[in-house]
Structures are given as structure tokens and as C-alpha cells.
Scaffold this motif. Structure first.
Motif, short mmCIF file in Angstrom:
data_model
loop_
_atom_site.label_atom_id
_atom_site.label_comp_id
_atom_site.label_asym_id
_atom_site.label_seq_id
_atom_site.Cartn_x
_atom_site.Cartn_y
_atom_site.Cartn_z
N ARG A 9 0.82 -1.21 -0.11
CA ARG A 9 0.09 -0.17 -0.34
C ARG A 9 0.82 1.21 -0.12
O ARG A 9 1.33 1.72 0.95
CB ARG A 9 -0.99 0.01 1.16
CG ARG A 9 -1.88 -1.00 1.18
CD ARG A 9 -2.97 -0.79 2.18
NE ARG A 9 -4.07 -1.99 2.51
CZ ARG A 9 -5.01 -1.94 3.23
NH1 ARG A 9 -5.36 -0.88 3.97
NH2 ARG A 9 -5.69 -3.02 3.09
N GLY A 10 1.17 1.62 -1.23
CA GLY A 10 2.34 2.80 -1.23
C GLY A 10 3.56 2.44 -0.75
O GLY A 10 4.25 1.41 -1.20
N ASN A 11 3.87 3.08 0.25
CA ASN A 11 5.17 2.68 0.84
C ASN A 11 5.14 1.82 2.18
O ASN A 11 6.39 1.76 2.91
CB ASN A 11 5.97 4.18 1.47
CG ASN A 11 6.29 5.20 0.26
OD1 ASN A 11 5.63 6.28 0.24
ND2 ASN A 11 6.90 4.71 -0.63
N VAL A 12 4.06 1.39 2.41
CA VAL A 12 3.61 0.43 3.36
C VAL A 12 3.59 -0.90 2.95
O VAL A 12 2.80 -1.15 1.72
CB VAL A 12 2.57 0.86 4.37
CG1 VAL A 12 2.45 -0.15 5.31
CG2 VAL A 12 3.02 2.22 5.04
N ILE A 192 -1.70 0.12 10.31
CA ILE A 192 -1.37 0.78 9.33
C ILE A 192 -1.48 2.38 9.38
O ILE A 192 -0.60 2.99 8.74
CB ILE A 192 -2.66 0.46 8.31
CG1 ILE A 192 -2.67 -1.07 8.04
CG2 ILE A 192 -2.61 1.37 6.91
CD1 ILE A 192 -4.01 -1.46 7.16
N GLU A 193 -2.26 2.83 10.22
CA GLU A 193 -1.91 4.31 10.51
C GLU A 193 -0.62 4.71 11.09
O GLU A 193 -0.18 5.66 10.53
CB GLU A 193 -3.05 4.77 11.52
CG GLU A 193 -2.94 6.29 12.00
CD GLU A 193 -3.78 6.57 13.17
OE1 GLU A 193 -3.68 7.47 13.64
OE2 GLU A 193 -4.69 5.79 13.52
N GLU A 196 1.86 4.14 8.25
CA GLU A 196 2.00 5.46 7.44
C GLU A 196 2.55 6.56 7.91
O GLU A 196 3.09 7.38 6.95
CB GLU A 196 0.39 5.57 6.95
CG GLU A 196 -0.22 4.61 5.90
CD GLU A 196 -1.65 4.71 5.55
OE1 GLU A 196 -2.19 5.59 6.49
OE2 GLU A 196 -2.02 4.19 4.79
N ARG A 197 2.36 6.92 9.21
CA ARG A 197 2.87 7.97 9.72
C ARG A 197 4.71 7.91 9.67
O ARG A 197 5.29 8.94 9.33
CB ARG A 197 2.62 8.14 11.33
CG ARG A 197 1.34 8.86 11.63
CD ARG A 197 0.83 8.76 12.94
NE ARG A 197 -0.35 9.01 13.39
CZ ARG A 197 -0.64 9.30 14.44
NH1 ARG A 197 -0.09 9.25 15.52
NH2 ARG A 197 -2.10 9.48 14.51
N ALA A 199 6.09 6.20 7.22
CA ALA A 199 6.44 6.14 6.23
C ALA A 199 6.62 7.56 5.56
O ALA A 199 7.25 7.87 4.60
CB ALA A 199 5.41 5.34 4.93
N ALA A 200 5.99 8.58 6.16
CA ALA A 200 5.96 10.09 5.70
C ALA A 200 7.19 10.75 6.31
O ALA A 200 7.63 11.83 5.85
CB ALA A 200 4.68 10.82 6.34
#
Length: 259
Positions: A9-12, A192-193, A196-197, A199-200
Motif C-alpha cells: 500500500r504505497g510505501n507500506v 496501518i495508520e 503510514e506516519r 512512512a511519511a
């Protein structure tokens, strides 16, 4: 059916343990699959965080003793290839963050794998167990090391020496869990949240933070302190550092590229 699922999922990347008919007990194929998924994640420059979770009603009840015994009786050797990472990290660590989500039964090897994570999430229905001593074994996947290190000696020994199980609130009180959610789905969503943090953020800074922290624990605080100036200087020379400064000045989210 794949015993380990992988979803980008993108960078995750989401890594799922998928033997629900055996409560996600690890046989050799599942273990090899997890080791390969870890290697691919750690060596893919596009991926920045991983979430590990279980399909079905449990994260994992641990090792499939019968399957590993059959392998031993066959005379074949159990060993990882050069393109597999040891999931217990006995000789090293991943260079990228690992977020684990536990639900249902999370016992023995399942709990030991959970302890390798950098950030841990549990659902309200989780039941942790490190009860190998009740089966004339012991926690041979690092439970005797990580569990007392993070929870404290007496707290860990209470469960290792008696085989008693414990729940999400006890795990959080011991510092083993950072988030407790209502159910499996919300726990995975939280994992996942968090990923994603991560990965940002700047991937080089994340990698260096993990490296420094692991050095302090695995070697010594003195060794970690000795490398701080060198590590800081290296990051100041990266494109990501300049992008972070520019984004701050321009009032926009940074776009990191890992260089």
C-alpha cells in the motif's frame, strides 16, 4: 494458499500470517515465507514501514511442533538462505521499522515474534502466552531476552515460569503494547495508520534512529554515543535533510526520497 500474504500500500507493506486452519502455527514453509517477506521488505527502496498481522481468529499459537518434528525426522536441515532474514533477529535487525498487530491467541513463538516489533498494537480479545515450560520446553526464540528486558525481570518470569497467560491491559501496563483497540479490524487499522506516519518521515533518519537505538541496547550506550556526531553529520549532507528544511520554510509536507 499462500501461508504468508504480502500486500503493498504505497510505501507500506502488509505481511499476513495465513494458516488460520492451524491458528497460524508456523510450519517450515510459513517460517521460510515470513523470512523471505522480511528480506524483500528490508531490501526494497520503495518500502518504508511494514505491518505484520494474522489472518483468521489468532495472530499465532506459535510453532507447529509436529511439522518441525517431521522435518527433523526427515534428516533435512532447517536453514535460511542468503535472501531470508531471521524473523527472530538473533544475529541482527531489520534496517526499517516493523509494526506488529496481535489479536486472539498470541502464544509462544507468536509472542516472541511480536516482541521483535518496534511498535506493537493489540486488540481487546488478545491472549498472550509464553508457556513453553509447561510443555518441557523454554522460550527459545528470544523470549528469555526481550521479555525481561522490556517488562522487567519479575514480571516476565511470572509468565515464563508458570505458563500463565495475560491480556491486552496487562501487556500495555508492562510496556509491551503501545495501542489497545476494540477488535482485530480496528487494531490492524491502527497499525496501518502508525506505519503510514512512519512512512511519511525521512527514511534515512528513521534508519539511523533504529541503528543508534539498537547499538545502545545490543552493544552499549557508550558505543551509541560515540557514533552520534558521525551519524548526524551524514544526515545533514542528504537531499532529504535539505527537503525537510525547505518544506518547513514553505509550510508544506515534505517529500522524502531516501537520498
Amino acid at each position: 494458499m499462500d501461508k504468508i500474504t504480502v500486500e503493498r500500500r504505497g510505501n507500506v507493506v502488509l505481511i499476513g500470517i495465513n494458516r488460520p486452519e492451524r491458528d497460524n502455527r508456523f510450519d517450515p514453509d510459513a517460517y521460510y515465507g515470513l523470512a523471505s517477506a522480511y528480506y524483500d521488505y528490508d531490501n526494497d527502496p520503495e518500502l518504508r514501514a511494514a505491518v505484520v498481522y494474522g489472518h483468521g481468529r489468532s495472530l499465532s499459537r506459535g510453532i507447529d511442533v509436529d511439522a518441525f518434528n517431521a522435518l527433523a525426522q526427515s534428516g533435512k536441515n532447517f536453514e535460511l538462505t542468503e535472501k531470508m532474514e531471521d524473523p527472530f533477529f538473533k544475529t541482527g535487525h531489520l534496517t526499517k521499522p516493523l509494526v506488529f498487530v496481535a489479536h486472539g491467541d498470541t502464544w509462544n513463538m507468536g509472542h516472541e515474534l511480536f516482541l521483535t516489533a518496534d511498535i506493537r498494537v493489540a486488540s481487546r480479545d488478545v491472549e498472550f502466552g509464553q508457556d513453553e515450560t509447561t510443555h518441557a520446553r523454554f522460550p527459545g526464540g528470544g523470549g528469555t531476552i526481550r521479555f525481561p528486558r522490556e517488562a522487567g525481570w519479575a514480571r516476565a518470569m511470572r509468565y515464563i515460569l508458570t505458563g500463565e497467560h495475560w491480556g491486552a491491559d496487562d501487556a500495555k501496563a508492562m510496556g509491551l503494547v503501545q495501542y489497545v483497540e476494540a477488535d482485530r479490524e480496528s487494531a490492524i487499522a491502527r497499525g496501518i495508520e502508525v506505519a503510514e506516519r512512519i512512512a511519511a518521515c525521512g527514511p534515512l533518519g528513521i534508519r539511523t534512529a533504529l541503528e543508534s537505538a539498537h547499538l545502545a541496547i545490543d552493544d552499549s550506550e557508550a558505543a551509541a554515543f560515540a557514533r552520534l556526531d558521525e551519524q548526524y553529520a551524514a544526515l545533514y549532507r542528504t537531499e532529504d535533510f535539505l527537503e525537510g528544511r525547505a518544506a518547513e520554510a514553505e509550510g508544506r509536507p515534505p517529500v522524502y526520497v531516501g537520498r
